[in-house]
Design a protein around this motif. Sequence first.
Motif: not given
Length: 375
Positions: A13-42
């Motif tokens: 539906h949408y082409p995989l542009t460099p901006l979408r690729l960069l945004r997706g990688v950034a989101c995945l890093i955010v989600y993994l890092s937040t999940a890790f911190m929430f799990l190990v601390y809480f």
Amino acid sequence: MESSSSQTNGLKHYPLTPLRLLRGVACLIVYLSTAFMFLVYFTPPFAAFLRLFSIHYSRKASSFLFGLWLALWPFLFEKINKTKVIFSGERVPEKERVLVIANHRTEVDWMYLWDLALRKGCLGCIRYVLKRSLMKLPIFGWGFHVFEFISVERKWEVDESIMHKMLSTFTDPLDPLWLAVFPEGTDFTEQKSINGQRFAVENGLPVLKNVLLPKTRGFHACVEILRGSLDAVYDVTIAYKNRCPTFTDNVFGVEPSEVHLHVRRIPLDQIPSSETECNTWLLNTFQLKDQLLSDFISQGHFPNEGTEGELSTLKCLINCLIVLAITSVFTYLAFFSSVWVKVYIGMSCAYLTYATAYGFRPTPVFECFRKKKSS
């Protein structure tokens, strides 16, 4: 929704542009890092220590924190990726305790149930029956264990005792619960559909085109063990416009253009208690799903659309900022605080690894005393 072959081979539906690729990688890093911190601390204070005194309050605290983090995903789907999530059928009440059954078109169907649960104030209490191999995923496998997902081998002779043991811990009506089950047991493919149709013809069962024949034993076990503590069963039928998305499609925002969820609410007294009649009810339900999906293919929508409104952008942003702020503090403490914080993180990781690998959960102290007295 188009035919399965066109969904697989059609253009994104949408082409995989460099901006979408960069945004997706950034989101995945955010989600993994937040999940890790929430799990190990809480996990140590809420899912381990508090559980020694009260499973109920441990679950409430864990569900609240789980809901904070999980709300990042509908925010990604609906606000960042601009995927339209369209609800139809019945408008169900908020904060009910339910069993959710859904068809399984692709590997990410379960993620779009979060959009419905968020609107009903039940996001943090959603649990899944999932295949055991997913427990081995890094970080996410820890979360599946901490939040008490039910892992199965998809062999009833192995899974029966596991499901009965886990389901028996969910019978307290005060514990919030959305237990999601995919009765087909696997995602839909053309080859699986052909095999299922052949099996149906040989055994005198209905021939289904858009769903697979449901596996009935696990569903019946859920209904019978939880019957006295549930408000209803939600029957959700999921369909996609253009093509079925993959996990990476979701992350990078190239698919899907639209997700359609048709919801039926079934009171428990309408589901038969005998296993034979319950199995027939489930099979009839999947025949209805099959017809709904056939109509969707021809008409492009489910009946009675618009039962749920859009998510609040402001609330999504506030939730996201809270999660990021907590994660930033935890990250700072991990790198620049006392060595004891690093020891705490290390011990928490060790606990999570051990508990997930061996299925360990603390037993409340009063239950241990009760068992000793009764013995």
